[in-house]
Scaffold this motif. Structure first.
Motif, PDB file in Angstrom:
ATOM      1  N   TRP A 175      -2.263  -0.145  66.579  1.00  0.00           N
ATOM      2  CA  TRP A 175      -2.370  -0.132  65.125  1.00  0.00           C
ATOM      3  C   TRP A 175      -1.605   1.037  64.517  1.00  0.00           C
ATOM      4  O   TRP A 175      -1.463   2.082  65.128  1.00  0.00           O
ATOM      5  N   GLU A 209       4.885  -1.900  65.881  1.00  0.00           N
ATOM      6  CA  GLU A 209       5.980  -2.723  66.405  1.00  0.00           C
ATOM      7  C   GLU A 209       5.846  -2.840  67.929  1.00  0.00           C
ATOM      8  O   GLU A 209       5.840  -1.837  68.646  1.00  0.00           O
ATOM      9  N   TYR A 244      -0.767  -6.982  59.249  1.00  0.00           N
ATOM     10  CA  TYR A 244       0.334  -6.234  58.650  1.00  0.00           C
ATOM     11  C   TYR A 244       0.374  -4.789  59.159  1.00  0.00           C
ATOM     12  O   TYR A 244       1.425  -4.136  59.138  1.00  0.00           O
ATOM     13  N   LEU A 245      -0.754  -4.311  59.631  1.00  0.00           N
ATOM     14  CA  LEU A 245      -0.865  -2.926  60.086  1.00  0.00           C
ATOM     15  C   LEU A 245      -0.664  -2.784  61.591  1.00  0.00           C
ATOM     16  O   LEU A 245      -0.896  -1.711  62.137  1.00  0.00           O
ATOM     17  N   LEU A 291       1.795   3.310  56.805  1.00  0.00           N
ATOM     18  CA  LEU A 291       2.603   2.479  57.700  1.00  0.00           C
ATOM     19  C   LEU A 291       3.147   3.253  58.905  1.00  0.00           C
ATOM     20  O   LEU A 291       3.885   2.667  59.710  1.00  0.00           O
ATOM     21  N   HIS A 297      -5.810  -5.481  59.654  1.00  0.00           N
ATOM     22  CA  HIS A 297      -4.955  -6.555  59.149  1.00  0.00           C
ATOM     23  C   HIS A 297      -3.699  -6.648  60.003  1.00  0.00           C
ATOM     24  O   HIS A 297      -3.147  -5.612  60.427  1.00  0.00           O
TER      25      HIS A 297
END
Length: 431
Positions: free
Chosen positions: A133, A150, A146-147, A105, A144
């Motif tokens: 990413w 921000e 989610y990856l 993450l 994805h």
């Protein structure tokens, strides 16, 4: 007392342990350096890297190369410098993840600074490729949502680079968005768009552009690509993305080079600057700077330990003392000459036999121990024990010499000497 002796440390073993530890230290330092260099190579060849872009542009006749730093670049030969930003916060250092989940993450692949980026943009046309990413996309190969990094962090980074404070990133409303550029249509998954005052759209619209021309604080123009999937290994094969970046690079760079710059510093130079040698001492000293410094220290310690232990264990060759000095040799020669002149060949042969036995003993057991078996009886005992098949012949030869009268003829003396020499040579070379 014997128990105390068993507990004494073995100095040879301690020295060997130090050598092994030194070698392990050198190997570990080399492994760390290799891993750090391979990490960037893995990033460049991963789905989020740009190695495929360099290969594609070169195959289309556009001069293109990758650059990781370490030597100067002539700014006059560069038509477009592509700067992939794998850092979402240029003002803070990346914190190394402590777990596998945090590693997946993490939002920053490696640290960059604002000053070198701005100085490069002031020298040559620059295409800033914003991050998109997290590391998990590179590690898992899965794009994805989610990856995604921000967008607020990326917006702040963009505001730090260009002459505006209202730059804002947004996401596309559909999984795949298409953008027109000349005769081609670009296709981007989970498109990352941006809008900023003072930025003119090249691909997209003013409120939702993917590629735009912006200004730096000092008025220099810079190109901003908000979504790296247009040109990276992951998205280059989608739609007409490859042809879009090919035409854009050709339009900006022309016949000059396109350089994909992964370096952290500014290595650009101009021909008008002071001409320097291709290689200077500073180039050599780079190989002694960190992280090479620890490697050289480990190597020096290892070499010193090896030489020290080799010197302590083996040492220099000890020169064997000259048992028979020059004065003694002259005395023996004079005595032999007197014996010949006085027709005492038998006595001369007896002395020769003693000297021959002593010389053979030195060859068999060494000069230090030769005195123990150099006399006739000790030598016979040694021969019976170590060379029994020659013992009888040696006894017979020695008895023949001892039986010679002092005034024996030269023929008898020479025959006795020949027999003794023959048997002693056989003993010396007996395997």
């Amino acid at each position: 007392m014997s128990q105390l002796d068993h507990t004494q440390p073995d100095p040879n073993r301690l020295g060997a342990d130090k050598i092994i530890l030194g070698l392990l230290a050198v190997l570990m330092i080399g492994a760390l350096f290799f891993v750090s260099s391979q990490r960037q190579q893995q990033l460049r060849s991963s789905p989020s890297g740009l190695d495929g872009l360099q290969v594609w542009l070169a195959s289309e006749g556009q001069a293109a190369r990758n650059f990781v730093g370490g030597w100067s670049l002539n700014a006059d030969e560069i038509g477009l410098l592509i700067l992939p930003l794998y850092d979402t916060d240029l003002k803070k250092s990346r914190v190394s993840p402590k777990s596998e989940e945090k590693y997946i993450l993490q939002q920053d692949e490696y640290d960059l600074s604002i000053e070198p980026i701005l100085s490069k943009a002031a020298e040559v046309p620059v295409l800033l490729v914003l991050p998109k990413w997290r590391s998990g996309m590179r590690l898992t190969g899965l794009a994805h949502p989610y990856l995604l990094a921000e967008q607020a962090r990326i917006s702040d980074t963009l505001n730090d680079l260009i002459d505006t404070s209202d730059a804002r990133l947004t996401s596309g409303q559909q999984p795949f968005l298409e953008f027109s550029y000349k005769a081609h249509t670009a296709t981007v998954y989970a498109a990352q768009l941006f809008a900023a005052s003072g930025c003119a759209p090249i691909i997209g619209t003013a409120s939702a552009m993917i590629l735009g021309a912006c200004q730096l604080a000092d008025g220099e123009r810079v190109y901003v690509l908000s979504d790296p999937d247009l040109i990276n290994n992951h998205g280059l094969a989608l739609g007409d993305n490859a042809f879009v970046i090919r035409d854009f690079a050709a339009e900006i760079a022309g016949d000059q080079q396109v350089v994909i710059d992964y370096s952290r510093g500014n290595w650009l130079t101009r021909d008008t600057r002071e001409i320097q040698r291709d290689r200077t001492w500073s180039d050599l000293m780079r190989f002694f700077a960190p992280p090479f410094t620890l490697m050289w220290i480990g190597l020096a310690i290892t070499v010193v330990l090896v030489l020290w232990r080799a010197g302590m264990r083996f040492g220099p060759l000890i020169k064997a003392p000259d048992v028979i000095g020059a004065g003694k040799m002259m005395a023996i020669g004079a005595r032999a000459r007197l014996m010949r002149l006085s027709n005492r060949d038998g006595a001369l042969v007896a002395d020769y036999g003693k000297a021959r036995l002593a010389a053979t003993a030195a060859k068999l057991v060494g000069s230090a121990n030769a005195s123990q078996i150099s006399n006739q009886q000790a030598f016979l005992t040694y021969t019976h024990r170590r060379h029994p098949k020659h013992a009888a012949a040696l006894v017979e030869a020695l008895n023949a010499i001892n039986a010679l009268p002092q005034g024996a003829s030269s023929g008898l003396a020479m025959a006795a000497v020949a027999d003794l020499d023959t048997i002693l040579e056989q003993i010396t070379h007996d395997t």
